[in-house]
Design a protein around this motif. Structure first.
Motif, PDB file in Angstrom:
ATOM      1  N   MET A  33       0.835  -1.200   0.000  1.00  0.00           N
ATOM      2  CA  MET A  33       0.000   0.000   0.000  1.00  0.00           C
ATOM      3  C   MET A  33       0.871   1.253   0.000  1.00  0.00           C
ATOM      4  SD  MET A  33      -2.755   1.273   2.884  1.00  0.00           S
ATOM      5  CE  MET A  33      -1.458   1.481   4.109  1.00  0.00           C
ATOM      6  N   ILE A  34       1.936   1.271   0.809  1.00  0.00           N
ATOM      7  CA  ILE A  34       2.814   2.439   0.871  1.00  0.00           C
ATOM      8  C   ILE A  34       3.513   2.658  -0.463  1.00  0.00           C
ATOM      9  CG2 ILE A  34       4.874   3.387   1.977  1.00  0.00           C
ATOM     10  CD1 ILE A  34       4.058   1.917   4.517  1.00  0.00           C
ATOM     11  N   LEU A  35       4.034   1.581  -1.068  1.00  0.00           N
ATOM     12  CA  LEU A  35       4.735   1.714  -2.344  1.00  0.00           C
ATOM     13  C   LEU A  35       3.795   2.152  -3.461  1.00  0.00           C
ATOM     14  CD1 LEU A  35       7.012  -1.456  -2.181  1.00  0.00           C
ATOM     15  CD2 LEU A  35       7.698   0.926  -1.857  1.00  0.00           C
ATOM     16  N   THR A  36       2.572   1.612  -3.472  1.00  0.00           N
ATOM     17  CA  THR A  36       1.602   1.981  -4.500  1.00  0.00           C
ATOM     18  C   THR A  36       1.191   3.443  -4.387  1.00  0.00           C
ATOM     19  OG1 THR A  36       0.768  -0.290  -4.504  1.00  0.00           O
ATOM     20  CG2 THR A  36      -0.616   1.374  -5.552  1.00  0.00           C
ATOM     21  N   ALA A  37       1.165   3.970  -3.173  1.00  0.00           N
ATOM     22  CA  ALA A  37       0.769   5.364  -2.971  1.00  0.00           C
ATOM     23  C   ALA A  37       1.721   6.334  -3.647  1.00  0.00           C
ATOM     24  CB  ALA A  37       0.690   5.670  -1.475  1.00  0.00           C
ATOM     25  N   PHE A  38       2.950   5.902  -3.903  1.00  0.00           N
ATOM     26  CA  PHE A  38       3.938   6.782  -4.528  1.00  0.00           C
ATOM     27  C   PHE A  38       4.155   6.454  -6.006  1.00  0.00           C
ATOM     28  CE2 PHE A  38       5.012   6.906  -0.027  1.00  0.00           C
ATOM     29  CZ  PHE A  38       5.178   8.261   0.191  1.00  0.00           C
ATOM     30  N   LYS A  39       3.360   5.559  -6.584  1.00  0.00           N
ATOM     31  CA  LYS A  39       3.506   5.179  -7.985  1.00  0.00           C
ATOM     32  C   LYS A  39       2.588   6.010  -8.877  1.00  0.00           C
ATOM     33  CE  LYS A  39       4.743   0.301  -7.182  1.00  0.00           C
ATOM     34  NZ  LYS A  39       4.347  -1.109  -7.421  1.00  0.00           N
ATOM     35  N   THR A  40       2.805   5.875 -10.178  1.00  0.00           N
ATOM     36  CA  THR A  40       1.876   6.431 -11.152  1.00  0.00           C
ATOM     37  C   THR A  40       0.789   5.391 -11.433  1.00  0.00           C
ATOM     38  OG1 THR A  40       3.175   5.591 -13.011  1.00  0.00           O
ATOM     39  CG2 THR A  40       3.693   7.805 -12.195  1.00  0.00           C
ATOM     40  N   VAL A  41      -0.246   5.807 -12.135  1.00  0.00           N
ATOM     41  CA  VAL A  41      -1.337   4.883 -12.437  1.00  0.00           C
ATOM     42  C   VAL A  41      -0.846   3.730 -13.299  1.00  0.00           C
ATOM     43  CG1 VAL A  41      -3.608   4.660 -13.515  1.00  0.00           C
ATOM     44  CG2 VAL A  41      -3.040   6.731 -12.234  1.00  0.00           C
ATOM     45  N   SER A  42      -0.007   4.017 -14.285  1.00  0.00           N
ATOM     46  CA  SER A  42       0.496   2.967 -15.169  1.00  0.00           C
ATOM     47  C   SER A  42       1.361   1.968 -14.408  1.00  0.00           C
ATOM     48  CB  SER A  42       1.298   3.587 -16.319  1.00  0.00           C
ATOM     49  OG  SER A  42       2.395   4.343 -15.812  1.00  0.00           O
ATOM     50  N   GLU A  43       2.162   2.443 -13.470  1.00  0.00           N
ATOM     51  CA  GLU A  43       2.986   1.533 -12.673  1.00  0.00           C
ATOM     52  C   GLU A  43       2.141   0.683 -11.741  1.00  0.00           C
ATOM     53  OE1 GLU A  43       7.260   3.878 -12.266  1.00  0.00           O
ATOM     54  OE2 GLU A  43       5.683   4.215 -10.785  1.00  0.00           O
ATOM     55  N   SER A  44       1.092   1.254 -11.173  1.00  0.00           N
ATOM     56  CA  SER A  44       0.265   0.505 -10.226  1.00  0.00           C
ATOM     57  C   SER A  44      -0.559  -0.584 -10.908  1.00  0.00           C
ATOM     58  CB  SER A  44      -0.675   1.462  -9.484  1.00  0.00           C
ATOM     59  OG  SER A  44      -1.602   2.052 -10.375  1.00  0.00           O
ATOM     60  N   THR A  45      -0.859  -0.406 -12.190  1.00  0.00           N
ATOM     61  CA  THR A  45      -1.646  -1.406 -12.925  1.00  0.00           C
ATOM     62  C   THR A  45      -0.789  -2.247 -13.860  1.00  0.00           C
ATOM     63  OG1 THR A  45      -2.150   0.256 -14.609  1.00  0.00           O
ATOM     64  CG2 THR A  45      -3.752  -0.021 -12.822  1.00  0.00           C
ATOM     65  N   SER A  46       0.510  -2.140 -13.743  1.00  0.00           N
ATOM     66  CA  SER A  46       1.410  -2.900 -14.614  1.00  0.00           C
ATOM     67  C   SER A  46       1.349  -4.384 -14.287  1.00  0.00           C
ATOM     68  CB  SER A  46       2.848  -2.397 -14.463  1.00  0.00           C
ATOM     69  OG  SER A  46       3.745  -3.190 -15.205  1.00  0.00           O
ATOM     70  N   LEU A  47       1.399  -5.216 -15.323  1.00  0.00           N
ATOM     71  CA  LEU A  47       1.387  -6.668 -15.141  1.00  0.00           C
ATOM     72  C   LEU A  47       2.780  -7.227 -14.897  1.00  0.00           C
ATOM     73  CD1 LEU A  47      -1.160  -7.705 -17.936  1.00  0.00           C
ATOM     74  CD2 LEU A  47      -1.584  -7.353 -15.497  1.00  0.00           C
ATOM     75  N   ASP A  48       3.774  -6.374 -14.977  1.00  0.00           N
ATOM     76  CA  ASP A  48       5.145  -6.810 -14.728  1.00  0.00           C
ATOM     77  C   ASP A  48       5.325  -7.080 -13.227  1.00  0.00           C
ATOM     78  OD1 ASP A  48       7.819  -7.320 -14.606  1.00  0.00           O
ATOM     79  OD2 ASP A  48       8.464  -5.447 -15.546  1.00  0.00           O
ATOM     80  N   PRO A  49       5.604  -8.324 -12.835  1.00  0.00           N
ATOM     81  CA  PRO A  49       5.713  -8.619 -11.398  1.00  0.00           C
ATOM     82  C   PRO A  49       6.929  -8.000 -10.738  1.00  0.00           C
ATOM     83  CG  PRO A  49       6.379 -10.516 -12.708  1.00  0.00           C
ATOM     84  CD  PRO A  49       5.831  -9.500 -13.680  1.00  0.00           C
ATOM     85  N   PHE A  50       7.874  -7.494 -11.524  1.00  0.00           N
ATOM     86  CA  PHE A  50       9.085  -6.929 -10.959  1.00  0.00           C
ATOM     87  C   PHE A  50       8.976  -5.425 -10.727  1.00  0.00           C
ATOM     88  CE2 PHE A  50      10.404 -10.726 -13.315  1.00  0.00           C
ATOM     89  CZ  PHE A  50      11.039 -11.432 -12.300  1.00  0.00           C
TER      90      PHE A  50
END
Length: 279
Positions: A33-50
């Motif tokens: 949750m903390i890491l997602t709060a600092f991401k962009t929308v594209s990064e948060s919905t990315s299918l890349d597991p890394f």
């Protein structure tokens, strides 16, 4: 002896490893949750597991959420709801618990069974009667509407009843010999001895009030009068959801309970250990 000592040492190591692994599993959603709060929308919905850490730490999510939703008002509504619910629950449950646990009056067992019946049915059953009562009083979208369902608590009555029943009768008899009436026995002798039960009830009431979602959404549809949990639910869109902003709002919503826990950490541990319950 050496083999026993070695076996005990290996057992402790295994237990500590298991506890560490379980702690990491429990903390993983919070860290995500903390890491997602600092991401962009594209990064948060990315299918890349890394894609775990954001490429650049975006603080705009917090600014946008703070501007669109007045968190100062939400904090105030939530903290006042927790305070008054805890105050009312402890006050009413302590008096009712003393009456059921220490006094004798007609239909005592029958009345207590009515109280216990409230714990045997889903809480959603009471939503419609409570809504009609608040609506008839003209108190929808007010602080009173948030506090109303927590004024009395069946669980608290049961908890305090058992606390009072665990006290020796000699205390009341000695107080009666000294000339104390029922009110003085309750306020000066018995109630202070059930402090651990009151603390436990206050903890459970505060956590339940903070997490409650359905009632604030029903009774306080206005964003300016609702609680943090209901405001967060309205951030999730019907067709698309901005997950970074949602996680930023969730992280900001955790602040009051984290502060309350840090301030009353000793009472939290004491209350949970005494009641034997879990949150």
């Amino acid at each position: 002896m050496d083999s026993v000592h070695t076996r005990d040492k290996i057992t402790r190591v295994v237990i500590h490893v298991i506890l560490i692994v379980m702690s990491i599993i429990m903390l993983a959603p919070f860290a995500w949750m903390i890491l997602t709060a600092f991401k962009t929308v594209s990064e948060s919905t990315s299918l890349d597991p890394f894609v775990i850490f954001p490429s650049s730490w975006e603080f705009d999510n917090f600014v946008t959420v703070w501007k669109n939703y007045n968190f100062l008002i939400l904090y105030k509504n939530t903290l006042l709801m927790i305070f008054f619910r805890v105050l009312c629950a402890v006050l009413t449950a302590t008096m009712a618990g003393y009456a059921f646990g220490r006094l004798n009056f007609p239909f005592k067992n029958a009345l207590f069974m009515l109280v216990m019946m409230q714990m045997m049915v889903p809480s959603q059953i009471f939503l419609l009667p409570q809504y009609l009562m608040v609506s008839k009083m003209g108190m929808l979208n007010t602080q009173f509407a948030l506090v109303f369902p927590g004024i009395v608590t069946a669980f608290g009555t049961f908890l305090l009843k058992t606390s009072f029943q665990g006290l020796p009768k000699d205390l009341e008899e000695a107080a009666g010999i000294d000339g104390c009436n029922i009110g003085q026995k309750f306020l000066l002798i018995m109630a202070p001895l059930t402090r651990s039960g009151m603390v436990s009830l206050g903890i459970f009431t505060a956590v339940i009030a903070f997490k409650e979602l359905m009632w604030p959404m029903i009774a306080c549809s206005n964003v300016a009068s609702t609680s943090l949990s209901a405001a967060l639910a309205k951030l999730q869109g019907q067709f698309a959801t901005n997950y970074p902003q949602l996680m930023a709002a969730a992280l900001m919503a955790c602040v009051p309970m984290i502060v309350i826990y840090l301030v009353f950490q000793k009472q939290f541990v004491e209350g949970i250990a005494t009641s034997g319950g879990k949150l």
